[in-house]
Design an enzyme around this catalytic site. Structure first.
Site, PDB file in Angstrom:
ATOM      1  N   GLN A  12       0.828  -1.212   0.000  1.00  0.00           N
ATOM      2  CA  GLN A  12       0.000   0.000   0.000  1.00  0.00           C
ATOM      3  C   GLN A  12       0.866   1.267   0.000  1.00  0.00           C
ATOM      4  O   GLN A  12       0.646   2.179  -0.794  1.00  0.00           O
ATOM      5  CB  GLN A  12      -0.908   0.015   1.246  1.00  0.00           C
ATOM      6  CG  GLN A  12      -1.897   1.182   1.255  1.00  0.00           C
ATOM      7  CD  GLN A  12      -2.638   1.369   2.565  1.00  0.00           C
ATOM      8  OE1 GLN A  12      -2.173   0.921   3.628  1.00  0.00           O
ATOM      9  NE2 GLN A  12      -3.778   2.029   2.510  1.00  0.00           N
ATOM     10  N   TYR A 142       2.006  -7.447  15.873  1.00  0.00           N
ATOM     11  CA  TYR A 142       2.364  -6.366  14.955  1.00  0.00           C
ATOM     12  C   TYR A 142       2.935  -5.188  15.750  1.00  0.00           C
ATOM     13  O   TYR A 142       4.018  -4.683  15.431  1.00  0.00           O
ATOM     14  CB  TYR A 142       1.129  -5.908  14.176  1.00  0.00           C
ATOM     15  CG  TYR A 142       1.340  -4.721  13.284  1.00  0.00           C
ATOM     16  CD1 TYR A 142       0.870  -3.451  13.653  1.00  0.00           C
ATOM     17  CD2 TYR A 142       1.997  -4.835  12.066  1.00  0.00           C
ATOM     18  CE1 TYR A 142       1.053  -2.351  12.834  1.00  0.00           C
ATOM     19  CE2 TYR A 142       2.180  -3.743  11.241  1.00  0.00           C
ATOM     20  CZ  TYR A 142       1.704  -2.514  11.635  1.00  0.00           C
ATOM     21  OH  TYR A 142       1.891  -1.412  10.813  1.00  0.00           O
TER      22      TYR A 142
HETATM   23  C1  VAH Z   1      -2.790  -1.966   9.967  1.00  0.00           C
HETATM   24  N1  VAH Z   1      -2.846  -0.304   8.184  1.00  0.00           N
HETATM   25  O1  VAH Z   1      -3.996  -1.752  10.097  1.00  0.00           O
HETATM   26  C2  VAH Z   1      -1.981  -0.932   9.186  1.00  0.00           C
HETATM   27  C3  VAH Z   1      -1.462   0.138  10.091  1.00  0.00           C
HETATM   28  C4  VAH Z   1      -1.991   1.746  11.925  1.00  0.00           C
HETATM   29  C5  VAH Z   1      -2.459   0.594  11.123  1.00  0.00           C
HETATM   30  O2  VAH Z   1      -0.268  -0.192  10.686  1.00  0.00           O
HETATM   31  O3  VAH Z   1      -2.230  -2.918  10.422  1.00  0.00           O
END
Ligand code: VAH
Length: 315
Positions: A12, A142
């Protein structure tokens, strides 16, 4: 910054940043690298493209040597919702891959941009006007990988003098690539569904606030931070950059100004709702504004108009 390698170039951010960098530096000076075996035609047509596995350090070294790269935009990552379904893969790509990039940067004296995210914050972090320096105890793999990435990048600067810089992105909204497994993907899908079907079923609650940003501003931040005077930047990894605090309800009202018969309903995804609830409503980005002149260009209605116009034209 003369010769740039972009990892995650088909993603993206990467797909739009590659185009912007090629316009700025010249198409032959920006090497796009992605994990996809079949490179997209627009990358082949507009400059060098290579398949790259960030977990194979020798493939990174080969590209840096071949093209005499001086700057690496390291965007290859697994996003929040996908990583939460496969935490080991999320860690392997997001952290082990970054370690390889930092080692190559140390050996070949490259500068490195690594995006961080609002995902680095957790339930104990202030959700409104989240400070630049505050508690970071994310509850997703994450977020944990992104906090680790911030600390690794600062370590490589302090210990080895590698010129590492980064920004903490909000959720990013764009129309050029499909959503990639993030929690904030609804804010992209809603525009496509509004144009195509005049209705959207949202997986987050109507009142869920998230810090969100339009992609042109995200690309601007990535370029401005890397061209900033190193004497003025003190926070390095990574700067809060913010622009809009939005909910599905607020975005819906903006869309209805252009598509009055658009309607939204809700089917909550517990995983992504829990992730969104742990993230800030809006970050405070005074430090980025003071240290390197950060300033977003787009507000909600300007983004909505641009998104709907471009999605409509591409149909
Ligand atoms: C996600 N678009 O949703 C990414 C981003 C802040 C969100 O890191 O994982």
């Amino acid at each position: 910054m003369k010769k740039v390698l972009v990892t995650g170039a088909t993603g993206q951010i990467g797909s739009e940043l590659t185009t912007a960098l090629r316009e700025k530096l010249g198409m032959e000076n920006v090497i796009a690298a992605g994990h996809k075996k079949t490179p997209e035609q627009r990358f082949i047509d507009s400059g060098p493209f290579h398949c790259l596995d960030v977990n194979r350090i020798e493939t990174i070294a080969a590209l840096v040597e071949r093209y005499k790269v001086d700057t690496i935009y390291h965007l290859a990552a697994i996003l929040s919702a996908t990583a939460e379904k496969n935490p080991q893969l999320g860690w392997h790509i997001n952290v082990d891959g970054l370690c390889n990039v930092l080692e190559i940067a140390r050996e070949y004296k490259c500068a490195v941009f690594t995006p961080s995210s609002i995902g680095v914050f957790g339930a104990e972090t202030p959700k409104d006007n989240t400070p630049q320096d505050t508690i970071q105890r994310p509850s997703t793999i994450y977020g944990i990988s992104k906090v680790t990435g911030e600390l690794l990048c600062d370590y490589y600067f302090t210990k080895y003098g590698v010129d590492t810089r980064g920004v903490r992105y909000p959720g990013l909204i764009s129309y050029k690539t499909p959503p990639g497994g993030g929690t904030t993907d609804y804010a992209v899908e809603i525009y496509f569904e509004a144009v195509k079907n005049r209705k959207y079923t949202c997986y987050l609650k109507p009142e869920t606030y998230l810090d969100l940003m339009y992609m042109p501003d995200a690309v601007k931040a990535a370029i401005d931070i890397m061209t900033a005077d190193p004497e003025t930047i003190r926070h390095r990894n990574a700067y809060n950059v913010s622009s809009m605090s939005l909910t599905p309800e607020i975005i819906t009202a903006s869309i209805k100004k252009i598509i009055p018969d658009f309607s939204i309903d809700y089917k909550i995804d517990p995983l992504r709702q829990a992730i969104a609830d742990s993230w800030p409503n809006k970050m405070e980005d005074r430090v980025a504004r003071e240290e390197w002149g950060w300033m977003p260009d787009y507000d909600l209605d300007a983004m909505t108009e641009d998104m709907i116009r471009n999605i409509s034209q591409s149909r």
